[in-house]
Design an enzyme around this catalytic site. Structure first.
Site, PDB file in Angstrom:
ATOM      1  CD  GLU A   1     -26.944  16.707 -42.350  1.00 51.52           C
ATOM      2  OE1 GLU A   1     -28.013  17.298 -42.534  1.00 51.52           O
ATOM      3  OE2 GLU A   1     -26.480  15.880 -43.152  1.00 51.52           O
ATOM      4  N   GLY A   2     -25.104  17.751 -37.698  1.00 56.96           N
ATOM      5  CA  GLY A   2     -25.647  17.604 -36.347  1.00 56.96           C
ATOM      6  C   GLY A   2     -25.392  18.843 -35.496  1.00 56.96           C
TER       7      GLY A   2
END
Lengths: 317, 256
Positions: B54-55
């Protein structure tokens, strides 16, 4: 919650958007943030956190800031533990997963000292996106049916007029000021970001003011040689501060990784005693040093160099 | 040679979770055991597994001994195909590019709803937990695998707060709430492997881990489990699985 479109346009109209130098000191930059402001914080978790700017705002003893960030780490601890922020809007608020649950977050939320408004990660992103687009909301397909949406009456369920689908509308977030740390920019504020961008571009375009801190200031000629690398345009930026190691003790992509010994000592201290431990940490590392350089000196050259070796190693192969 | 029976509960969890991932899939992995298990799967049976973080990362290959402390650190981008904004990678879930969402959980209920926000109600919580992060987005928009330790206080009849939706109140309640896709597919614990009944959407035992009895699983669960007549037994971790896992996490960051 959502600002009037005309007000947003008027606020933007008043900003000096000319190609001009705007380099200031860290202390001068704090005057761009007023008590009670909503403050958007760039980076994510322990990455490209604008730590030096947060450090300076705590020293300037700002009050009642309402802060938002996609994912919040020890920056959130410091903001609420120092008393300068009483409201966090984020998707996750903890120091990291390696250390259990932040006792600073727990103490301040459970005793009602601060408000923590939880949104899903994508919802935070779409709120900044709506703010950046100049529209009052964005529709999303997550959060529906969950208690995360149930306790956020600001989010509205909506039936799509085209398909009949149920969607959730999340309101635009246009912070009064955004704090963003980057690897390099010029004196005008053309910002180049290496590696992970997180939500910084939307955050910059949504905010009514942007304070940029940077590992180094480069010439405008250098920016113009690689304009495809510029992620935030100068006219969105109001102040530029050169702060080497400006994300310490967090990481800055390609330059340094987190300073893990400092982080571990910090977590042990504040989780041992979220009030007294935090006060001691602030006295020693935030209020004590005369300058950011002196703070870095307290972290120690050996730990900084270790973090730099690890940070640069991303480009080793 | 490593003796296969000598492993921690977290190692067992990582290995059995890794087996659920198939070569060629696109998996959205949370930090901790999911990140480790997905990386393990890549190095064993699924070299073509594409891992999203998700980064803002597509297709990373995490370096052994350099596990990232979150899914937003530079270590997550190692040998990735692409880095992009966090909102952009989450939107891939909404568009439908992701085969499997893979995360851990603090508390789960019989319908696979996960709580990572509040112990006690949200008004006066006894414990404020960190919150959803991308968990709600992943669970709302993808088929899910959850890996977690099996304890009675974590396996409850009804979670205190639905942070990440499973099948909500069972039956069709998930689709009726505006979530027509995704849902809980597998739960892997250190005791057993679970699926969900097609109609009631309640958790059922698919296979017990070696040496674990039905009573033991039921005794550690706060609601009545469904057992199939043909409940299987999982194969124990192999020496090869343990060897590769320990190369990935030599400091037992995630597997202590």
């Amino acid at each position: 919650m959502t600002q009037s479109y005309l007000k947003l346009r008027q606020d933007l109209q008043r900003r000096d958007r000319s190609l001009r130098e705007k380099v200031v000191t860290l202390e001068e930059a704090t005057t761009f943030v007023r008590d009670g402001d909503s403050v958007g914080i760039g980076g994510s978790t322990m990455s490209r956190t604008p730590m030096a700017m947060i450090w300076a705002l705590i020293r300037a003893r700002r009050k009642k800031l309402s802060c938002s960030r996609c994912i919040t780490s020890s920056d959130g601890d410091l903001l609420v533990g120092s008393g300068i922020c009483d409201h966090m809007t984020t998707s996750w608020f903890n120091q990291g997963i390696l250390w259990g649950v932040s006792k600073v977050m727990r103490h301040n939320v459970e005793t009602g000292k601060i408000r923590y408004d939880e949104w899903s990660h994508m919802a935070v992103g779409m709120r900044f996106r709506a703010g950046a687009m100049g529209v009052p909301f964005m529709p999303i397909r997550s959060m529906l049916g969950s208690d995360v949406a149930r306790i956020r009456p600001e989010a509205k369920e909506f039936t799509c007029p085209f398909t009949g689908d149920t969607l959730l509308l999340v309101p635009a977030l246009n912070p009064d000021v955004a704090l963003i740390h980057v690897q390099r920019c010029d004196a005008y504020g053309n910002a180049q970001i290496d590696g992970l961008q997180f939500m910084d571009i939307d955050l910059a375009m949504a905010a009514n003011k942007v304070i940029l801190t940077t590992e180094r200031i480069v010439s405008n000629d250098q920016i113009r040689r690689a304009p495809d690398q510029t992620k935030i345009p100068f006219f969105a930026v109001d102040a530029v501060v050169e702060v080497p190691f400006g994300s310490a003790p967090h990481e800055c992509y390609g330059i340094y990784e987190p300073m893990s010994r400092h982080m571990e000592a910090y977590v042990a201290q504040v989780n041992g005693d979220p009030v007294g431990g935090m006060k001691d940490y602030l006295d020693r590392y935030v209020y004590g040093p005369k300058s950011w350089t002196e703070f870095l000196d307290l972290i120690g050259v050996d730990e900084l160099l270790e973090a730099v070796n690890a940070g640069r190693s991303i480009y080793n192969d | 040679m490593i003796k296969a029976q000598h492993h921690t509960a977290s190692e067992l969890l990582a290995i059995l979770a890794a087996r659920e991932l198939k070569d060629g899939q696109v998996v959205f992995a949370g930090v901790g055991i999911p990140l480790l298990a997905a990386t393990l799967a890549q190095r064993l049976h699924a070299p073509g597994l594409t891992i999203l973080f998700e980064g803002g990362v597509i297709g990373a290959f995490i370096e052994p001994g350099k596990l990232p402390p979150s899914t937003n650190d530079q270590r997550c981008t190692k040998r990735a195909n692409m880095v992009l904004g966090s909102a952009e990678v989450l939107l891939l879930l909404q568009r439908g590019y992701v085969d499997v969402g893979f995360m851990g959980g603090a508390q789960i209920d019989q319908y696979g709803n996960l709580n990572s926000s509040f112990i006690g109600g949200p008004e006066h919580p006894s414990v404020r937990l960190p919150g959803t992060g991308g968990g709600n987005d992943i669970a709302s928009l993808a088929q899910m695998i959850v890996a977690m330790r099996h304890e009675k206080r974590r396996f409850v009849e009804r979670v205190d707060f639905v942070t990440s939706p499973g099948f909500l109140r069972g039956g069709n309640s998930r689709a009726e709430s505006g979530l027509p896709t995704g849902g809980m597919m597998r739960v892997v614990t250190d005791l057993a492997l679970f699926g969900f009944d097609d109609t009631s959407r309640r958790m059922k035992v698919m296979a017990l881990h070696p040496g674990v009895t039905r009573e033991q699983v039921q005794d550690n669960t706060g609601f009545a489990l469904i057992f199939d007549d043909d409940t299987g037994v999982t194969a124990p971790p192999t020496d090869q699985e343990l060897k590769v896992l320990r190369e990935l996490d030599p400091e037992q960051l995630y597997t202590a």
